[in-house]
Design a protein around this motif. Sequence first.
Motif, PDB file in Angstrom:
ATOM      1  N   CYS A   1      -5.220  11.485   3.671  1.00  0.00           N
ATOM      2  CA  CYS A   1      -4.836  12.376   2.306  1.00  0.00           C
ATOM      3  C   CYS A   1      -5.768  13.522   1.801  1.00  0.00           C
ATOM      4  O   CYS A   1      -5.560  14.660   1.386  1.00  0.00           O
ATOM      5  CB  CYS A   1      -4.374  11.490   1.286  1.00  0.00           C
ATOM      6  N   GLU A   2      -7.173  12.925   1.626  1.00  0.00           N
ATOM      7  CA  GLU A   2      -8.255  13.749   1.209  1.00  0.00           C
ATOM      8  C   GLU A   2      -8.549  15.005   2.006  1.00  0.00           C
ATOM      9  O   GLU A   2      -8.602  15.904   1.654  1.00  0.00           O
ATOM     10  CB  GLU A   2      -9.335  12.790   1.149  1.00  0.00           C
ATOM     11  N   MET A   3      -8.394  14.583   3.499  1.00  0.00           N
ATOM     12  CA  MET A   3      -8.469  15.817   4.386  1.00  0.00           C
ATOM     13  C   MET A   3      -7.298  16.831   4.418  1.00  0.00           C
ATOM     14  O   MET A   3      -7.630  18.026   4.376  1.00  0.00           O
ATOM     15  CB  MET A   3      -8.722  15.266   5.823  1.00  0.00           C
TER      16      MET A   3
ATOM     17  N   SER B   1       0.726  -1.414  -0.033  1.00  0.00           N
ATOM     18  CA  SER B   1      -0.031   0.027   0.010  1.00  0.00           C
ATOM     19  C   SER B   1       0.684   1.440   0.047  1.00  0.00           C
ATOM     20  O   SER B   1       2.162   1.287   0.614  1.00  0.00           O
ATOM     21  CB  SER B   1      -1.040   0.027   1.288  1.00  0.00           C
ATOM     22  N   MET B   2       0.277   2.370  -0.477  1.00  0.00           N
ATOM     23  CA  MET B   2       1.062   3.592  -0.769  1.00  0.00           C
ATOM     24  C   MET B   2       0.741   4.505   0.555  1.00  0.00           C
ATOM     25  O   MET B   2      -0.031   4.586   1.227  1.00  0.00           O
ATOM     26  CB  MET B   2       0.350   4.177  -1.985  1.00  0.00           C
ATOM     27  N   GLY B   3       1.826   5.365   0.812  1.00  0.00           N
ATOM     28  CA  GLY B   3       1.732   6.381   1.654  1.00  0.00           C
ATOM     29  C   GLY B   3       1.611   6.195   3.006  1.00  0.00           C
ATOM     30  O   GLY B   3       1.562   7.147   3.892  1.00  0.00           O
ATOM     31  N   ASP B   4       1.929   4.931   3.549  1.00  0.00           N
ATOM     32  CA  ASP B   4       1.784   4.695   4.764  1.00  0.00           C
ATOM     33  C   ASP B   4       2.728   5.408   5.898  1.00  0.00           C
ATOM     34  O   ASP B   4       2.480   6.188   6.736  1.00  0.00           O
ATOM     35  CB  ASP B   4       1.859   3.573   5.262  1.00  0.00           C
ATOM     36  N   HIS B   5       3.979   5.505   5.303  1.00  0.00           N
ATOM     37  CA  HIS B   5       5.098   6.133   6.008  1.00  0.00           C
ATOM     38  C   HIS B   5       4.829   7.733   6.182  1.00  0.00           C
ATOM     39  O   HIS B   5       5.174   8.246   7.367  1.00  0.00           O
ATOM     40  CB  HIS B   5       6.191   5.744   5.551  1.00  0.00           C
ATOM     41  N   GLY B   6       4.562   8.464   5.133  1.00  0.00           N
ATOM     42  CA  GLY B   6       4.511   9.851   5.295  1.00  0.00           C
ATOM     43  C   GLY B   6       3.324  10.319   5.985  1.00  0.00           C
ATOM     44  O   GLY B   6       3.450  11.309   6.910  1.00  0.00           O
ATOM     45  N   MET B   7       2.144   9.683   5.819  1.00  0.00           N
ATOM     46  CA  MET B   7       1.159  10.066   6.508  1.00  0.00           C
ATOM     47  C   MET B   7       1.283   9.883   8.117  1.00  0.00           C
ATOM     48  O   MET B   7       0.817  10.501   9.069  1.00  0.00           O
ATOM     49  CB  MET B   7      -0.090   9.463   6.078  1.00  0.00           C
ATOM     50  N   ALA B   8       1.831   8.443   8.447  1.00  0.00           N
ATOM     51  CA  ALA B   8       2.348   8.561   9.979  1.00  0.00           C
ATOM     52  C   ALA B   8       2.995   9.547  10.454  1.00  0.00           C
ATOM     53  O   ALA B   8       2.867   9.850  11.701  1.00  0.00           O
ATOM     54  CB  ALA B   8       2.895   7.003  10.023  1.00  0.00           C
ATOM     55  N   VAL B   9       4.166   9.907   9.732  1.00  0.00           N
ATOM     56  CA  VAL B   9       5.013  10.959  10.443  1.00  0.00           C
ATOM     57  C   VAL B   9       4.239  12.299  10.521  1.00  0.00           C
ATOM     58  O   VAL B   9       4.450  13.044  11.311  1.00  0.00           O
ATOM     59  CB  VAL B   9       6.364  11.184   9.453  1.00  0.00           C
ATOM     60  N   MET B  10       3.534  12.676   9.445  1.00  0.00           N
ATOM     61  CA  MET B  10       2.741  13.717   9.332  1.00  0.00           C
ATOM     62  C   MET B  10       1.889  13.824  10.836  1.00  0.00           C
ATOM     63  O   MET B  10       1.798  14.903  11.309  1.00  0.00           O
ATOM     64  CB  MET B  10       1.953  13.938   8.137  1.00  0.00           C
TER      65      MET B  10
ATOM     66  N   LEU C   1      -1.437  19.055  13.436  1.00  0.00           N
ATOM     67  CA  LEU C   1      -2.905  18.793  12.597  1.00  0.00           C
ATOM     68  C   LEU C   1      -3.805  18.409  13.632  1.00  0.00           C
ATOM     69  O   LEU C   1      -3.841  17.293  14.558  1.00  0.00           O
ATOM     70  CB  LEU C   1      -2.889  17.869  11.395  1.00  0.00           C
ATOM     71  N   ASP C   2      -4.933  18.882  13.520  1.00  0.00           N
ATOM     72  CA  ASP C   2      -6.285  18.297  14.437  1.00  0.00           C
ATOM     73  C   ASP C   2      -6.901  17.139  13.567  1.00  0.00           C
ATOM     74  O   ASP C   2      -8.058  17.015  13.280  1.00  0.00           O
ATOM     75  CB  ASP C   2      -7.034  19.597  14.563  1.00  0.00           C
ATOM     76  N   LEU C   3      -6.295  16.090  13.577  1.00  0.00           N
ATOM     77  CA  LEU C   3      -6.517  15.179  12.850  1.00  0.00           C
ATOM     78  C   LEU C   3      -5.975  13.723  13.357  1.00  0.00           C
ATOM     79  O   LEU C   3      -4.732  13.619  13.846  1.00  0.00           O
ATOM     80  CB  LEU C   3      -5.964  14.959  11.516  1.00  0.00           C
ATOM     81  N   GLU C   4      -6.695  12.561  14.010  1.00  0.00           N
ATOM     82  CA  GLU C   4      -6.427  11.279  14.369  1.00  0.00           C
ATOM     83  C   GLU C   4      -6.615  10.357  13.473  1.00  0.00           C
ATOM     84  O   GLU C   4      -7.869  10.300  13.008  1.00  0.00           O
ATOM     85  CB  GLU C   4      -7.056  11.443  15.749  1.00  0.00           C
ATOM     86  N   ALA C   5      -5.775   9.326  13.255  1.00  0.00           N
ATOM     87  CA  ALA C   5      -5.906   8.166  12.551  1.00  0.00           C
ATOM     88  C   ALA C   5      -4.947   7.143  12.864  1.00  0.00           C
ATOM     89  O   ALA C   5      -3.721   7.322  13.211  1.00  0.00           O
ATOM     90  CB  ALA C   5      -5.816   8.573  11.013  1.00  0.00           C
ATOM     91  N   ASP C   6      -5.513   5.951  12.581  1.00  0.00           N
ATOM     92  CA  ASP C   6      -4.610   4.641  13.375  1.00  0.00           C
ATOM     93  C   ASP C   6      -3.840   4.400  11.902  1.00  0.00           C
ATOM     94  O   ASP C   6      -3.943   3.436  11.289  1.00  0.00           O
ATOM     95  CB  ASP C   6      -5.520   3.436  13.746  1.00  0.00           C
ATOM     96  N   ILE C   7      -2.498   5.057  11.770  1.00  0.00           N
ATOM     97  CA  ILE C   7      -1.772   4.834  10.661  1.00  0.00           C
ATOM     98  C   ILE C   7      -0.344   4.622  11.146  1.00  0.00           C
ATOM     99  O   ILE C   7       0.102   5.617  11.956  1.00  0.00           O
ATOM    100  CB  ILE C   7      -1.786   6.118   9.630  1.00  0.00           C
ATOM    101  N   ALA C   8       0.402   3.416  10.706  1.00  0.00           N
ATOM    102  CA  ALA C   8       1.708   3.193  11.350  1.00  0.00           C
ATOM    103  C   ALA C   8       2.703   3.482   9.965  1.00  0.00           C
ATOM    104  O   ALA C   8       2.028   3.020   8.920  1.00  0.00           O
ATOM    105  CB  ALA C   8       1.877   1.780  12.061  1.00  0.00           C
ATOM    106  N   SER C   9       3.995   3.649  10.193  1.00  0.00           N
ATOM    107  CA  SER C   9       4.869   3.691   9.377  1.00  0.00           C
ATOM    108  C   SER C   9       4.946   2.101   8.851  1.00  0.00           C
ATOM    109  O   SER C   9       5.081   1.277   9.650  1.00  0.00           O
ATOM    110  CB  SER C   9       6.330   4.180   9.700  1.00  0.00           C
ATOM    111  N   ASP C  10       5.515   2.114   7.538  1.00  0.00           N
ATOM    112  CA  ASP C  10       5.720   0.775   7.054  1.00  0.00           C
ATOM    113  C   ASP C  10       7.178   0.379   6.854  1.00  0.00           C
ATOM    114  O   ASP C  10       7.615  -0.551   6.203  1.00  0.00           O
ATOM    115  CB  ASP C  10       5.023   0.530   5.629  1.00  0.00           C
TER     116      ASP C  10
ATOM    117  N   ILE D   1      -4.019   1.282  -1.505  1.00  0.00           N
ATOM    118  CA  ILE D   1      -4.013   2.325  -0.390  1.00  0.00           C
ATOM    119  C   ILE D   1      -5.086   1.998   0.615  1.00  0.00           C
ATOM    120  O   ILE D   1      -5.907   1.847   0.639  1.00  0.00           O
ATOM    121  CB  ILE D   1      -4.169   3.817  -1.001  1.00  0.00           C
ATOM    122  N   ARG D   2      -4.531   2.262   1.797  1.00  0.00           N
ATOM    123  CA  ARG D   2      -5.268   1.961   3.186  1.00  0.00           C
ATOM    124  C   ARG D   2      -6.413   2.908   3.316  1.00  0.00           C
ATOM    125  O   ARG D   2      -6.018   4.029   3.060  1.00  0.00           O
ATOM    126  CB  ARG D   2      -4.460   1.734   4.355  1.00  0.00           C
TER     127      ARG D   2
END
Length: 370
Positions: A291-293, A206-215, A221-230, A283-284
């Motif tokens: 990413c959309e937000m 899947s794409m983008g896991d690491h970048g979004m986990a670090v962000m 950001l006022d954003l929470e999600a269960d995302i872990a780096s790959d 993509i998860r």
Amino acid sequence: MSKAASEYLSSGPSFAEGEVIERIELFRRRRPRLRDEVVTLAHGAGGKASAALVDAVFLEAFRNPQLESLGDGAILTLPSGERVAMSTDSFVVQPLRFPGGSIGHLAVHGTVNDLAMVGAVPSWLSAAFVLEEGFPIAELQEIVADMAEAASVAGIQIVTGDTKVVSRGAADGLFITTTGAGVIPVDRTLSAESVRAGDKVLLSGSMGDHGMAVMLARGDLDLEADIASDTAAVSPLVELLLAAAPSTRWLRDPTRGGVGTVCNELAQSSGLGVVLDEAHLPIRPTVNGACEMLGIDPLYVANEGKFIAVVAPEEAQAGLAALRSHPLGVDAAEIGEITEEPAATVVVRTGFGGTRIVDMLVGDPLPRIC
């Protein structure tokens, strides 16, 4: 759509077999030119600004045949005839620890994976540390322990290194540089020049896991999600692929700039087109939602434990099955194909039946993610 893309899509040039080399050189000369007077964060993002900086400053000064390929590592032939690969990378990620890993994991995985992308079996690593005055020793020990763990799992040894300390405020805590070396098995050759029209493009997960986990870990950001780096060493997965698909042409890990930028580098290096299928891009849902937000295209978000492979069409299904047989490759997918046209351009077939151009990353929406 860029002017260059418009020209090639509208004119539809055709090339005879003898013109292939000239075609590749033509598109390589079309790489972005450096127009900036100072360094910006965009120069570290892996996109157009990075390419311009590398070409105009570093390649211009250090030009030699090994460097000019601009691959993930240099391939050197020893007097004995053996080929070894060497690669180096620096890590400045913030925060130093994030869901799924730390700067210590990245410092090992990043260089090990670059070696694997040129076909080498990673064996040795050096590590250089720039420490800021006041950095906690306990935190340094934890990061070094992460590196030791990652090296053990990857099957490599950290055999030499260096440590420097700078004044408080001069290094943002900790920077790490690693250099790796490994032997390339006999008869194994991977290059953009080997890619042919009709080849298939595989993505190992899947794409983008690491970048979004670090962000999200930065907490800005006022954003929470269960995302872990790959973040992971992909060498075992590469070996499985090459055993199942021995005619594999080219490999690259989509770190800075993501899948979109890496595919553009392939298109420019080969002079061929890369046509991606939007419906098959893995993509998860949580990553896609984040990413959309944030208004970020997942095609430009980095991974640290995935790779793109271009394989011969007759070996694509065997290669895909091999990737999916490993825990790191369960989400592997065939995401596109190589075409003659549009030349040196990346296109995505959308879910609406149309197409859109995917250019190299412009700017730096995700600074300091590795």
